[in-house]
Design an enzyme around this catalytic site. Structure first.
Site, PDB file in Angstrom:
ATOM      1  N   TYR A  10      -8.373 125.363 -41.012  1.00  0.00           N
ATOM      2  CA  TYR A  10      -7.964 125.290 -39.602  1.00  0.00           C
ATOM      3  C   TYR A  10      -8.848 126.208 -38.754  1.00  0.00           C
ATOM      4  O   TYR A  10      -9.383 125.791 -37.727  1.00  0.00           O
ATOM      5  CB  TYR A  10      -6.499 125.706 -39.493  1.00  0.00           C
ATOM      6  CG  TYR A  10      -5.895 125.582 -38.103  1.00  0.00           C
ATOM      7  CD1 TYR A  10      -5.790 124.352 -37.474  1.00  0.00           C
ATOM      8  CD2 TYR A  10      -5.404 126.712 -37.440  1.00  0.00           C
ATOM      9  CE1 TYR A  10      -5.217 124.239 -36.210  1.00  0.00           C
ATOM     10  CE2 TYR A  10      -4.826 126.607 -36.182  1.00  0.00           C
ATOM     11  CZ  TYR A  10      -4.736 125.364 -35.572  1.00  0.00           C
ATOM     12  OH  TYR A  10      -4.153 125.266 -34.324  1.00  0.00           O
TER      13      TYR A  10
ATOM     14  N   TYR B 167     -21.915 121.062 -25.773  1.00  0.00           N
ATOM     15  CA  TYR B 167     -21.858 119.964 -24.793  1.00  0.00           C
ATOM     16  C   TYR B 167     -21.927 120.517 -23.370  1.00  0.00           C
ATOM     17  O   TYR B 167     -22.500 119.900 -22.480  1.00  0.00           O
ATOM     18  CB  TYR B 167     -20.596 119.102 -24.992  1.00  0.00           C
ATOM     19  CG  TYR B 167     -20.851 117.914 -25.875  1.00  0.00           C
ATOM     20  CD1 TYR B 167     -21.111 118.089 -27.226  1.00  0.00           C
ATOM     21  CD2 TYR B 167     -20.873 116.616 -25.365  1.00  0.00           C
ATOM     22  CE1 TYR B 167     -21.364 116.994 -28.050  1.00  0.00           C
ATOM     23  CE2 TYR B 167     -21.131 115.523 -26.180  1.00  0.00           C
ATOM     24  CZ  TYR B 167     -21.377 115.722 -27.522  1.00  0.00           C
ATOM     25  OH  TYR B 167     -21.651 114.646 -28.327  1.00  0.00           O
TER      26      TYR B 167
END
Ligand code: UDP
Length: 311
Positions: A146, A160
Protein backbone atom coordinates in the site's frame (compact mmCIF):
# COMPACT_ATOMS: atom_id res chain seq x y z
CA UNK A 1 -22.80 21.73 -15.41
CA UNK A 2 -19.36 20.52 -14.32
CA UNK A 3 -18.59 16.82 -14.30
CA UNK A 4 -16.41 14.85 -11.87
CA UNK A 5 -15.26 11.23 -12.13
CA UNK A 6 -14.76 9.60 -8.75
CA UNK A 7 -12.81 6.34 -8.92
CA UNK A 8 -13.68 4.16 -5.94
CA UNK A 9 -16.81 6.28 -5.54
CA UNK A 10 -18.83 3.54 -3.86
CA UNK A 11 -16.34 3.14 -1.01
CA UNK A 12 -16.36 4.83 2.38
CA UNK A 13 -14.71 8.12 1.38
CA UNK A 14 -15.69 8.03 -2.30
CA UNK A 15 -19.40 7.86 -1.48
CA UNK A 16 -19.17 10.84 0.89
CA UNK A 17 -17.44 12.75 -1.91
CA UNK A 18 -20.30 11.83 -4.27
CA UNK A 19 -22.77 13.38 -1.81
CA UNK A 20 -20.70 16.53 -1.51
CA UNK A 21 -20.25 17.07 -5.26
CA UNK A 22 -23.94 16.38 -5.98
CA UNK A 23 -24.79 18.95 -3.29
CA UNK A 24 -22.46 21.47 -4.95
CA UNK A 25 -24.35 21.01 -8.25
CA UNK A 26 -21.89 18.77 -10.11
CA UNK A 27 -22.58 15.88 -12.42
CA UNK A 28 -20.99 12.83 -10.76
CA UNK A 29 -19.72 9.68 -12.47
CA UNK A 30 -18.49 6.78 -10.32
CA UNK A 31 -16.24 3.96 -11.47
CA UNK A 32 -15.68 1.10 -9.07
CA UNK A 33 -14.99 -2.62 -9.36
CA UNK A 34 -16.71 -3.15 -5.98
CA UNK A 35 -13.95 -5.32 -4.48
CA UNK A 36 -14.09 -3.23 -1.31
CA UNK A 37 -16.77 -0.69 -2.32
CA UNK A 38 -20.47 -1.28 -1.75
CA UNK A 39 -23.43 -0.15 -3.87
CA UNK A 40 -25.44 0.42 -0.67
CA UNK A 41 -23.25 3.49 -0.04
CA UNK A 42 -24.53 5.18 -3.21
CA UNK A 43 -27.96 3.54 -3.63
CA UNK A 44 -29.67 6.81 -2.57
CA UNK A 45 -28.04 8.52 -5.59
CA UNK A 46 -28.79 5.92 -8.25
CA UNK A 47 -32.04 7.55 -9.42
CA UNK A 48 -30.51 11.04 -9.58
CA UNK A 49 -30.18 12.33 -13.18
CA UNK A 50 -26.84 13.95 -12.29
CA UNK A 51 -25.38 10.68 -11.06
CA UNK A 52 -24.07 7.63 -12.90
CA UNK A 53 -22.36 4.44 -11.77
CA UNK A 54 -20.15 2.32 -14.03
CA UNK A 55 -18.86 -1.05 -12.86
CA UNK A 56 -15.24 -0.96 -14.03
CA UNK A 57 -11.76 -1.92 -12.87
CA UNK A 58 -9.70 1.22 -13.43
CA UNK A 59 -6.47 -0.73 -13.87
CA UNK A 60 -7.97 -1.48 -17.32
CA UNK A 61 -8.31 1.21 -20.03
CA UNK A 62 -10.86 3.83 -19.00
CA UNK A 63 -13.27 5.15 -21.58
CA UNK A 64 -15.55 8.06 -20.69
CA UNK A 65 -17.79 9.85 -23.19
CA UNK A 66 -17.86 13.64 -23.28
CA UNK A 67 -16.13 16.25 -21.15
CA UNK A 68 -14.70 15.84 -17.66
CA UNK A 69 -13.61 18.70 -15.43
CA UNK A 70 -12.20 16.81 -12.47
CA UNK A 71 -11.03 13.31 -11.52
CA UNK A 72 -10.86 12.28 -7.88
CA UNK A 73 -8.77 9.11 -7.75
CA UNK A 74 -9.95 7.23 -4.64
CA UNK A 75 -9.99 3.62 -5.84
CA UNK A 76 -7.86 1.37 -3.63
CA UNK A 77 -8.16 -1.14 -0.84
CA UNK A 78 -7.28 1.02 2.18
CA UNK A 79 -7.63 -0.96 5.38
CA UNK A 80 -4.52 -2.97 6.40
CA UNK A 81 -6.57 -6.19 6.42
CA UNK A 82 -7.72 -5.53 2.83
CA UNK A 83 -4.34 -4.73 1.40
CA UNK A 84 -2.74 -7.68 3.17
CA UNK A 85 -5.38 -9.91 1.54
CA UNK A 86 -5.14 -8.19 -1.85
CA UNK A 87 -1.50 -7.17 -2.19
CA UNK A 88 -1.32 -7.35 -5.97
CA UNK A 89 -4.61 -5.56 -6.62
CA UNK A 90 -3.44 -2.85 -4.20
CA UNK A 91 -0.16 -2.42 -6.07
CA UNK A 92 -1.96 -2.47 -9.42
CA UNK A 93 -4.59 0.14 -8.58
CA UNK A 94 -1.97 2.49 -7.11
CA UNK A 95 0.32 2.14 -10.12
CA UNK A 96 -1.59 1.06 -13.26
CA UNK A 97 -4.87 2.55 -12.02
CA UNK A 98 -3.24 5.90 -11.25
CA UNK A 99 -1.58 5.90 -14.66
CA UNK A 100 -4.89 5.20 -16.42
CA UNK A 101 -6.72 7.88 -14.41
CA UNK A 102 -3.96 10.42 -15.12
CA UNK A 103 -4.04 9.53 -18.81
CA UNK A 104 -7.78 10.16 -18.86
CA UNK A 105 -7.32 13.50 -17.07
CA UNK A 106 -4.74 14.52 -19.69
CA UNK A 107 -6.99 13.45 -22.58
CA UNK A 108 -9.95 15.40 -21.16
CA UNK A 109 -7.97 18.40 -19.86
CA UNK A 110 -9.42 17.63 -16.40
CA UNK A 111 -7.96 18.52 -13.04
CA UNK A 112 -6.72 15.45 -11.12
CA UNK A 113 -6.76 14.87 -7.36
CA UNK A 114 -4.95 11.88 -5.86
CA UNK A 115 -6.05 10.30 -2.60
CA UNK A 116 -2.73 9.68 -0.93
CA UNK A 117 -2.17 8.68 2.66
CA UNK A 118 -0.25 9.17 5.88
CA UNK A 119 1.18 5.71 5.09
CA UNK A 120 3.66 7.42 2.74
CA UNK A 121 5.43 8.42 6.01
CA UNK A 122 5.64 4.71 6.98
CA UNK A 123 6.77 4.18 10.59
CA UNK A 124 7.74 7.83 10.98
CA UNK A 125 10.91 9.11 12.64
CA UNK A 126 9.57 12.68 12.68
CA UNK A 127 6.62 13.72 14.85
CA UNK A 128 4.17 15.23 14.00
CA UNK A 129 4.47 14.45 10.29
CA UNK A 130 4.97 17.42 7.99
CA UNK A 131 4.56 17.21 4.23
CA UNK A 132 8.30 17.72 3.65
CA UNK A 133 9.15 14.51 5.59
CA UNK A 134 10.13 11.75 3.13
CA UNK A 135 9.07 8.88 5.34
CA UNK A 136 10.40 5.60 6.70
CA UNK A 137 8.86 2.79 4.66
CA UNK A 138 9.86 -0.88 4.47
CA UNK A 139 9.42 -1.56 0.75
CA UNK A 140 9.30 -5.34 1.18
CA UNK A 141 7.16 -5.39 4.34
CA UNK A 142 3.48 -6.41 4.38
CA UNK A 143 2.32 -2.80 4.41
CA UNK A 144 4.78 -1.92 1.63
CA UNK A 145 2.21 -2.91 -1.02
CA UNK A 146 0.00 0.00 0.00
CA UNK A 147 2.69 2.46 1.06
CA UNK A 148 4.82 2.03 -2.06
CA UNK A 149 1.80 2.03 -4.39
CA UNK A 150 0.74 5.38 -2.95
CA UNK A 151 4.31 6.73 -3.07
CA UNK A 152 4.50 5.69 -6.72
CA UNK A 153 1.09 7.29 -7.33
CA UNK A 154 2.38 10.58 -5.88
CA UNK A 155 5.50 10.41 -8.08
CA UNK A 156 3.37 9.68 -11.16
CA UNK A 157 1.00 12.54 -10.33
CA UNK A 158 3.89 15.00 -9.99
CA UNK A 159 5.39 13.72 -13.26
CA UNK A 160 2.10 14.43 -15.10
CA UNK A 161 2.06 17.85 -13.49
CA UNK A 162 5.64 18.64 -14.50
CA UNK A 163 5.86 16.98 -17.92
CA UNK A 164 2.29 17.35 -19.18
CA UNK A 165 1.33 20.53 -17.32
CA UNK A 166 -1.63 18.67 -15.87
CA UNK A 167 -3.39 20.44 -13.00
CA UNK A 168 -2.91 18.07 -10.07
CA UNK A 169 -3.56 17.93 -6.32
CA UNK A 170 -2.41 15.41 -3.71
CA UNK A 171 -4.17 14.93 -0.39
CA UNK A 172 -2.45 12.86 2.32
CA UNK A 173 -5.31 11.40 4.31
CA UNK A 174 -4.85 10.41 7.96
CA UNK A 175 -7.02 7.84 9.81
CA UNK A 176 -10.63 8.77 9.10
CA UNK A 177 -13.87 7.36 10.54
CA UNK A 178 -17.60 7.83 10.14
CA UNK A 179 -20.70 6.33 8.57
CA UNK A 180 -20.29 3.77 5.74
CA UNK A 181 -17.13 2.24 7.16
CA UNK A 182 -17.41 -1.51 6.93
CA UNK A 183 -17.90 -2.96 10.39
CA UNK A 184 -15.55 -5.89 9.64
CA UNK A 185 -12.82 -4.08 7.68
CA UNK A 186 -10.30 -4.86 10.43
CA UNK A 187 -9.52 -1.29 11.36
CA UNK A 188 -9.31 -0.28 15.00
CA UNK A 189 -12.50 1.79 15.16
CA UNK A 190 -14.98 -0.63 13.56
CA UNK A 191 -13.29 -3.56 15.34
CA UNK A 192 -13.56 -1.91 18.78
CA UNK A 193 -17.12 -0.70 18.20
CA UNK A 194 -18.40 -4.08 17.03
CA UNK A 195 -16.60 -5.85 19.87
CA UNK A 196 -17.98 -3.39 22.45
CA UNK A 197 -21.53 -3.64 21.06
CA UNK A 198 -21.33 -7.45 21.12
CA UNK A 199 -19.87 -7.43 24.67
CA UNK A 200 -16.76 -9.19 23.33
CA UNK A 201 -13.17 -8.44 24.38
CA UNK A 202 -11.55 -5.53 22.54
CA UNK A 203 -8.42 -6.74 20.73
CA UNK A 204 -5.64 -4.21 21.27
CA UNK A 205 -2.59 -5.09 19.17
CA UNK A 206 0.75 -4.91 21.02
CA UNK A 207 0.66 -2.98 24.30
CA UNK A 208 -1.56 -0.30 22.75
CA UNK A 209 1.03 2.46 23.21
CA UNK A 210 1.08 3.13 19.44
CA UNK A 211 -0.78 6.33 18.59
CA UNK A 212 -3.16 7.49 15.86
CA UNK A 213 -5.02 10.74 15.18
CA UNK A 214 -8.61 10.14 14.08
CA UNK A 215 -10.49 12.49 11.75
CA UNK A 216 -14.28 12.59 11.41
CA UNK A 217 -15.31 12.04 7.79
CA UNK A 218 -17.18 15.38 7.34
CA UNK A 219 -14.02 17.28 8.29
CA UNK A 220 -11.96 15.27 5.81
CA UNK A 221 -14.43 15.80 2.95
CA UNK A 222 -14.43 19.56 3.59
CA UNK A 223 -10.60 19.59 3.41
CA UNK A 224 -10.57 17.55 0.19
CA UNK A 225 -13.21 19.78 -1.40
CA UNK A 226 -11.21 22.90 -0.56
CA UNK A 227 -8.01 21.33 -1.91
CA UNK A 228 -9.76 20.30 -5.14
CA UNK A 229 -10.91 23.90 -5.62
CA UNK A 230 -7.49 25.37 -4.75
CA UNK A 231 -4.50 25.87 -7.05
CA UNK A 232 -2.00 24.19 -4.72
CA UNK A 233 0.05 21.41 -6.36
CA UNK A 234 2.19 19.92 -3.57
CA UNK A 235 0.84 17.33 -1.11
CA UNK A 236 -1.34 18.56 1.77
CA UNK A 237 -2.00 16.63 5.00
CA UNK A 238 -5.66 16.48 5.99
CA UNK A 239 -6.23 15.02 9.43
CA UNK A 240 -7.17 15.82 12.99
CA UNK A 241 -4.05 16.37 15.12
CA UNK A 242 -5.87 15.17 18.27
CA UNK A 243 -3.60 12.16 19.01
CA UNK A 244 -4.46 9.19 21.23
CA UNK A 245 -2.86 5.85 22.10
CA UNK A 246 -4.74 2.80 20.82
CA UNK A 247 -5.18 1.54 24.40
CA UNK A 248 -6.83 4.81 25.45
CA UNK A 249 -8.89 4.73 22.28
CA UNK A 250 -10.20 1.26 23.19
CA UNK A 251 -11.06 2.51 26.70
CA UNK A 252 -12.82 5.53 25.21
CA UNK A 253 -15.01 3.26 23.07
CA UNK A 254 -15.88 1.00 26.02
CA UNK A 255 -16.93 4.09 27.96
CA UNK A 256 -18.92 5.55 25.07
CA UNK A 257 -20.84 2.32 24.43
CA UNK A 258 -21.32 1.58 28.12
CA UNK A 259 -20.14 -1.95 27.34
CA UNK A 260 -18.94 -4.52 29.89
CA UNK A 261 -16.24 -5.67 27.46
CA UNK A 262 -12.64 -6.07 28.65
CA UNK A 263 -9.44 -5.38 26.76
CA UNK A 264 -7.15 -8.19 25.59
CA UNK A 265 -3.67 -7.70 24.15
CA UNK A 266 -2.62 -9.61 21.02
CA UNK A 267 0.42 -9.51 18.71
CA UNK A 268 1.38 -6.22 17.13
CA UNK A 269 1.39 -6.60 13.31
CA UNK A 270 4.79 -6.15 11.70
CA UNK A 271 5.73 -2.59 10.65
CA UNK A 272 2.70 -1.14 12.46
CA UNK A 273 3.54 2.60 12.76
CA UNK A 274 4.30 3.53 16.39
CA UNK A 275 3.18 7.12 16.18
CA UNK A 276 1.04 9.16 13.82
CA UNK A 277 -0.12 12.75 13.97
CA UNK A 278 -0.49 15.22 11.13
CA UNK A 279 1.10 18.63 11.10
CA UNK A 280 -1.71 20.66 9.48
CA UNK A 281 0.01 24.04 9.30
CA UNK A 282 -0.18 23.90 5.49
CA UNK A 283 -3.90 23.03 5.35
CA UNK A 284 -4.65 25.82 7.82
CA UNK A 285 -2.69 28.33 5.79
CA UNK A 286 -3.51 27.34 2.21
CA UNK A 287 -7.06 26.02 2.61
CA UNK A 288 -8.10 27.90 5.73
CA UNK A 289 -9.15 24.45 6.94
CA UNK A 290 -9.11 22.78 10.29
CA UNK A 291 -11.16 19.97 11.84
CA UNK A 292 -14.38 20.99 13.57
CA UNK A 293 -15.36 17.68 15.19
CA UNK A 294 -13.67 16.69 18.44
CA UNK A 295 -13.27 12.89 18.58
CA UNK A 296 -15.99 12.49 21.22
CA UNK A 297 -18.60 14.12 18.95
CA UNK A 298 -17.58 12.21 15.82
CA UNK A 299 -17.53 8.91 17.72
CA UNK A 300 -21.07 9.43 19.02
CA UNK A 301 -22.41 9.97 15.49
CA UNK A 302 -20.47 6.95 14.20
CA UNK A 303 -21.71 4.72 17.01
CA UNK A 304 -25.31 5.53 16.03
CA UNK A 305 -24.50 4.56 12.43
CA UNK A 306 -23.07 1.19 13.48
CA UNK A 307 -25.96 0.50 15.85
CA UNK A 308 -28.49 1.27 13.13
CA UNK A 309 -26.83 -0.51 10.22
CA UNK A 310 -25.16 -3.52 11.83
CA UNK A 311 -26.92 -4.43 15.09
N1 UDP B 1 -5.48 -2.11 16.05
C1 UDP B 1 -5.75 -2.79 17.21
N2 UDP B 1 -6.80 -3.69 17.22
C2 UDP B 1 -7.58 -3.94 16.15
C3 UDP B 1 -7.30 -3.23 14.95
C4 UDP B 1 -6.26 -2.34 14.93
O1 UDP B 1 -5.08 -2.58 18.23
O2 UDP B 1 -8.50 -4.77 16.23
C5 UDP B 1 -4.37 -1.15 16.02
C6 UDP B 1 -3.40 -1.32 14.86
O3 UDP B 1 -2.37 -2.23 15.19
C7 UDP B 1 -2.86 0.09 14.70
C8 UDP B 1 -4.06 0.97 15.11
O4 UDP B 1 -4.92 0.13 15.87
O5 UDP B 1 -1.80 0.34 15.59
C9 UDP B 1 -4.83 1.54 13.93
O6 UDP B 1 -5.10 0.49 13.06
P1 UDP B 1 -6.02 0.64 11.78
O7 UDP B 1 -6.07 -0.70 11.14
O8 UDP B 1 -7.29 1.26 12.17
O9 UDP B 1 -5.27 1.69 10.84
P2 UDP B 1 -3.73 2.00 10.49
O10 UDP B 1 -3.51 3.33 11.07
O11 UDP B 1 -2.82 0.98 11.13
O12 UDP B 1 -3.69 1.96 9.02
Amino acid sequence: MKKVLITGGSGFLGSHLCDRFIKEGWNVLVMDNLITGNLDNISHLLGNKNFQFIHHDITEFIDVEGALDLILHFASPASPMDYLEMPIQTLKVGSLGTHKALGLAKAKGAKFLLASTSEVYGDPLIHPQKEDYWGNVNPIGFRGVYDEAKRFAEAMTMAYNRYHDLETRIVRIFNTYGSRMRIYDGRALPAFMSQALNEEDLTVFGDGSQTRSFTYVDDLIEGIYRLAMSDYVEPVNIGNPQEISILDFAKEIIELTGSKSKIVFTNLPKDDPKIRKPDITKARKILDWEPKYPRKDGLKITLEFFKKSCF
